[in-house]
Scaffold this motif. Structure first.
Motif, PDB file in Angstrom:
ATOM      1  N   ARG A  80      24.067  49.090  24.148  1.00  5.17           N
ATOM      2  CA  ARG A  80      23.893  50.533  24.298  1.00  5.17           C
ATOM      3  C   ARG A  80      24.051  50.925  25.753  1.00  5.17           C
ATOM      4  N   LYS A  81      24.271  52.209  25.938  1.00  4.12           N
ATOM      5  CA  LYS A  81      24.571  52.687  27.288  1.00  4.12           C
ATOM      6  C   LYS A  81      23.314  52.795  28.134  1.00  4.12           C
ATOM      7  N   ALA A 113      35.098  67.168  19.384  1.00  5.95           N
ATOM      8  CA  ALA A 113      35.054  66.250  18.240  1.00  5.95           C
ATOM      9  C   ALA A 113      35.769  64.950  18.578  1.00  5.95           C
ATOM     10  N   ASN A 114      36.685  64.979  19.548  1.00 11.32           N
ATOM     11  CA  ASN A 114      37.429  63.774  19.889  1.00 11.32           C
ATOM     12  C   ASN A 114      36.812  63.006  21.043  1.00 11.32           C
ATOM     13  N   GLU A 115      35.649  63.442  21.526  1.00  9.09           N
ATOM     14  CA  GLU A 115      35.055  62.763  22.681  1.00  9.09           C
ATOM     15  C   GLU A 115      34.337  61.490  22.241  1.00  9.09           C
ATOM     16  N   ALA A 116      34.238  60.551  23.174  1.00  6.91           N
ATOM     17  CA  ALA A 116      33.626  59.268  22.850  1.00  6.91           C
ATOM     18  C   ALA A 116      32.099  59.307  22.947  1.00  6.91           C
ATOM     19  N   GLU A 117      31.568  60.121  23.867  1.00  2.00           N
ATOM     20  CA  GLU A 117      30.132  60.078  24.111  1.00  2.00           C
ATOM     21  C   GLU A 117      29.348  60.604  22.919  1.00  2.00           C
ATOM     22  N   ARG A 118      28.178  59.949  22.690  1.00  2.00           N
ATOM     23  CA  ARG A 118      27.344  60.328  21.562  1.00  2.00           C
ATOM     24  C   ARG A 118      26.868  61.774  21.687  1.00  2.00           C
ATOM     25  N   MET A 175      38.216  69.703  20.714  1.00  2.00           N
ATOM     26  CA  MET A 175      38.222  68.768  21.840  1.00  2.00           C
ATOM     27  C   MET A 175      36.931  67.959  21.915  1.00  2.00           C
ATOM     28  N   GLN A 215      19.264  59.779  18.971  1.00  2.00           N
ATOM     29  CA  GLN A 215      20.616  59.682  18.404  1.00  2.00           C
ATOM     30  C   GLN A 215      21.282  58.354  18.712  1.00  2.00           C
ATOM     31  N   ILE A 216      20.633  57.546  19.547  1.00  2.00           N
ATOM     32  CA  ILE A 216      21.180  56.214  19.822  1.00  2.00           C
ATOM     33  C   ILE A 216      20.289  55.215  19.107  1.00  2.00           C
ATOM     34  N   SER A 256      33.327  70.341  30.469  1.00  2.00           N
ATOM     35  CA  SER A 256      32.942  69.308  31.422  1.00  2.00           C
ATOM     36  C   SER A 256      33.118  67.961  30.758  1.00  2.00           C
ATOM     37  N   SER A 257      33.398  66.945  31.571  1.00  2.00           N
ATOM     38  CA  SER A 257      33.493  65.614  30.994  1.00  2.00           C
ATOM     39  C   SER A 257      32.104  65.024  30.800  1.00  2.00           C
ATOM     40  N   ARG A 258      31.091  65.687  31.370  1.00  2.00           N
ATOM     41  CA  ARG A 258      29.722  65.223  31.159  1.00  2.00           C
ATOM     42  C   ARG A 258      29.114  66.054  30.043  1.00  2.00           C
TER      43      ARG A 258
END
Lengths: 344, 439
Positions: free
Chosen positions: B176-177, B399-404, B397, B166-167, B209-211
């Motif tokens: 890239r991360k 859908a608004n996250e930054a992580e892929r 919530m 996905q990246i 979780s934020s992860r």
């Protein structure tokens, strides 16, 4: 009918006692969607580091909505902390005081960079505030007169910008980011091209002149994004000539899809945002109700945990995510002020 | 109609002249109408398929999670260097478990942990959630300290996204991360079989979780369940009682007409209005806790009531008057007529209306926003008065996250929500089949 009224009363009493019976045993936070990801990381780490406290609840909804909820009063049913991507303003503080929230402690957690990016298929972009002013102003000055913005293509403004018609996705007016964008980009650009001077001559009222400088064109070229950066990203994926406004953290997570622009020749990185060389950045805050410290279990510990170098220092999880750490002296001062109970 | 052969003209000619009754035109009209119908239907089906395709194609990967299976040495040196766990049980809770995991992975990759940059890169391949994962293992069984166990640990969200493709790995590593070195390790681990995709049970049971790799809809599921329960317990009896009274007992006058208009109006009121009402009445006035599924349930009850009342009234109206007349004629009281004859016959309609109302309530986010349920909640709620979220809120919530890695999880959560909606609707159909009576 009597029976009916009776059962209604019983139901109402049940509801009321249910409310009284629960003592809140966790911290409640609400506010800015920019601060939300950071607050979530801290809340989660807090829950893991302090098993005797529950993980704080972090609501999103925007800086304004959070501060409004914060200023509702003191007590169990009100929140303890408001996250904000801008400093609390005078009228909000007055509303707070009027509702009994007299002691508010301000915590500045660090800085957030605002970056400009287009789809990754574009070339290297070098943006200056005046480019944004020229592209987005509602009216520009031509021969000493204000005329409707005539620019149609990025190429008329700056050859490094995407080839094609101008399209910009900027944060909507409810976002704290918009204020920063207006102040640090549009207003600066207005001065750079000399429009500020010309407008001053045409519009005598100072307030109106400033408003003219940051007025954005309404012909569909500049699009207000009221949602989050995810929406801006989707818009940019659909329109290759569009330039969008993002937070540094969001950009870093999606750097494979985006091409970031330099502003005044400076590429946005945490280092240049922290030392202030990168022009478009702003501090992030949260506000604590002093009256709740020591009443709501874990609140004091949460704030101390948040302000510790383990969370907001260099090399901390928040910096890893995209926060720009404040200089050491500021962080030390911050902890000192909180411990001393300094209020606004 | 001009060449009608009059009978007086004798036997018609061999070539029979048929009366033009416009049959061709009418058949053509029917064919056209059918074509329109099929077109309308296929239009709907195409868009449904598109929706399902976009959700499922993005979301099915969320049910698999990249994990690293490796021998982990639960070193006494790191977990409990002073051997104080007998006297200080807190020690096991706060020990530095991420280092335990990092050392294990570094050993597997033949990387020296003294090389700080490399060690950092290694620890970035593992989720921060390993702290809790290993802690739970040790706390449950402190005897494993000092031994080496094979443990399956979560890979970090970025590794997960990269492993699932996905990246975009063609861009430079600074964009890239995950860097080229980590990519090399990922391939190495995957070739040796240590790194592989496994069924992701975490998405069903974990809290927020934020992860991304450790995030799940567990809390949201419980919250939604509590709210559905409260809506069912409150809205069904109140709604049915109101409609029986309105339909069977209330006199037909201007006042009841007004009530009817109001109920129909309320059914169309935007749901955010109920949220405002809930905030004002339940949270601010009654002092009920914020973010609690109990308040959410009350708000959704108010929202669902008009739907249930309208459906129940329609179902009651559909019971033929002859049933009522027969029951009354045999000497039953009005009450007996309604509860013994009319209500059982109207039941399928009432149940269908209720389930549709519940399904509607299950998908609502707007009213929950104002009562504080659009929130990050990591702890499981034990009672409906504890803070929780709801399924659609979790989708919003994420859908608004930054992580892929949250992109697939958003679609994954949509799939879970759709499954619940399908289950409820199938339930409605089955109930209707089971109880339906035709006249």
């Amino acid at each position: 009918m009597k029976k009916y009224l009776g059962s209604c009363a019983v139901a109402a009493i049940l509801l009321a006692t249910a409310g009284v019976a629960t003592a809140r045993d966790q911290v409640q936070v609400a506010g800015s969607s920019t601060v939300l990801p950071y607050a979530k990381i801290v809340a989660e780490a807090f829950g893991e580091a302090f098993p005797k406290f529950k993980t704080p609840i972090v609501e999103s909804g925007g800086s304004g909505a959070g501060l409004k909820e914060f200023c509702k009063g003191v007590g169990e049913a009100t929140i303890d902390i408001a996250n904000s991507s801008r400093p609390i303003n005078k009228s909000e503080l007055e509303a707070c005081k009027a509702a009994g929230v007299t002691d508010v402690q301000e915590i500045r957690i660090g800085y957030d960079g605002i970056v400009f990016a287009a789809a990754s298929s574009n070339g290297d972009m070098k943006i200056e505030p005046k480019d944004f002013y020229k592209a987005l102003a509602a009216e520009v000055v031509v021969d000493g007169k204000l005329v409707a913005n005539p620019y149609k293509n990025w190429s008329e403004i700056n050859p490094t910008l995407p080839k094609g018609p101008i399209a910009a996705y900027i944060p909507g007016t409810k976002h704290g980011t918009r204020e920063v964008f207006e102040e640090k980009v549009l207003s600066e650009g207005c001065k750079e091209v000399g429009a500020a001077e010309a407008i001053k001559k045409l519009v005598p009222d100072a307030k109106q002149a400033t408003a003219k400088c940051v007025a954005v064109r309404k012909d569909g070229v500049a699009v207000d994004i009221d949602g989050d950066y995810t929406e801006t990203l989707a818009r940019i994926a659909a329109n290759k000539t569009g330039v969008g406004v993002f937070g540094l953290a969001f950009y870093e997570n999606n750097a494979d899809k985006l091409k970031v622009a330099t502003v005044n020749g400076i590429k946005p990185t945490a280092a240049v945002i922290a030392d202030g060389t990168y022009p478009v950045s702003r501090p992030l805050f949260f506000y604590v109700k002093k009256a709740h410290l020591g009443v709501v279990p874990g609140l004091k510990e949460y704030v101390e945990f948040f302000t510790s170098d383990d969370m907001i220092g260099p090399d901390s999880p928040l910096v890893e995510y995209g926060l720009v750490a404040a200089p050491e002296a500021q962080r030390v001062q911050l902890r000192k002020d909180f411990a001393a109970g300094k209020t606004m | 109609m001009t060449d009608v052969v009059s009978p007086a003209a004798g036997i018609p000619k061999a070539k029979s002249v048929r009366r033009d009754i416009g049959i061709k035109r009418r058949y053509a009209a029917e064919r056209r109408f059918r074509a329109y119908g099929i077109a309308a239907l296929s239009f709907g089906i195409i868009f449904l398929m598109l929706l399902l395709w976009s959700v499922v194609s993005k979301g099915y990967t969320a049910f698999q999670q990249t994990m690293i299976t490796m021998p982990v040495e639960f070193s006494q040196q790191i977990i409990d260097p002073q051997n104080e766990r007998a006297t200080n049980p807190q020690k096991l809770m706060t020990a530095n478990y991420p280092v335990v995991a990092r050392n294990a992975l570094a050993k597997l990759l033949n990387v020296s942990v003294d090389d700080r940059v490399a060690a950092r890169a290694v620890s970035q391949m593992l989720s921060d959630g390993v702290r809790v994962q290993l802690r739970d293992l040790v706390v449950a069984n402190p005897a494993i300290i000092g031994t080496t166990q094979t443990v399956r640990l979560l890979a970090s969200g970025d590794i997960d996204s990269a492993y699932k493709g996905q990246i975009d790995l063609n861009v430079g590593q600074e964009n890239r991360k995950i860097n080229d070195q980590q990519l090399g390790w990922m391939t190495q681990l995957s070739d040796s079989g240590a790194l592989a995709k496994h069924f992701n049970s975490g998405i069903f049971v974990n809290g927020a979780s934020s992860r991304p790799e450790a995030a799940g809809v567990g809390v949201a599921l419980i919250g939604s369940f509590y709210m559905m329960l409260i809506v069912l317990v409150l809205a069904l009896p109140i709604g049915v009682a109101a409609s029986i009274y309105l339909e069977e007992f209330a006199p037909k006058n201007k006042f009841t007409d007004l009530i009817e208009v109001n109920i129909n109006n309320l059914a169309a009121v935007p749901s955010i209005v109920y949220g405002l009402l809930g905030l004002a009445v339940f949270v601010n006035f009654m002092g009920l806790p914020r973010s609690a599924s109990f308040v959410g349930g009350l708000v959704l009850t108010l929202m669902t009531l008009p739907t249930i009342i309208i459906a129940t009234r329609a179902a009651l109206k559909a019971v033929p008057p002859s049933i009522r007349a027969a029951a009354l004629g045999l000497g039953a009281s009005k009450m007996q007529t309604i509860f013994h004859h009319v209500l059982p016959l109207a039941m399928p309609g009432i149940l269908t209306g209720t389930i549709i109302g519940l399904a509607h309530a299950l998908g609502e986010t707007a009213p929950l926003l104002l009562i504080g349920m659009v929130a990050f909640v990591a702890n499981y709620p034990t009672t409906p008065l504890d803070p929780s979220t709801a399924l659609p809120v979790q989708i919003y919530m994420w859908a608004n996250e930054a992580e892929r890695a949250f992109v697939e999880r958003t679609s994954g959560a949509i799939i879970i929500l759709l499954l619940f909606l399908i289950l409820m609707n199938v339930g409605a159909i089955l109930l209707r089949r089971r109880f339906e009576r035709r006249w």
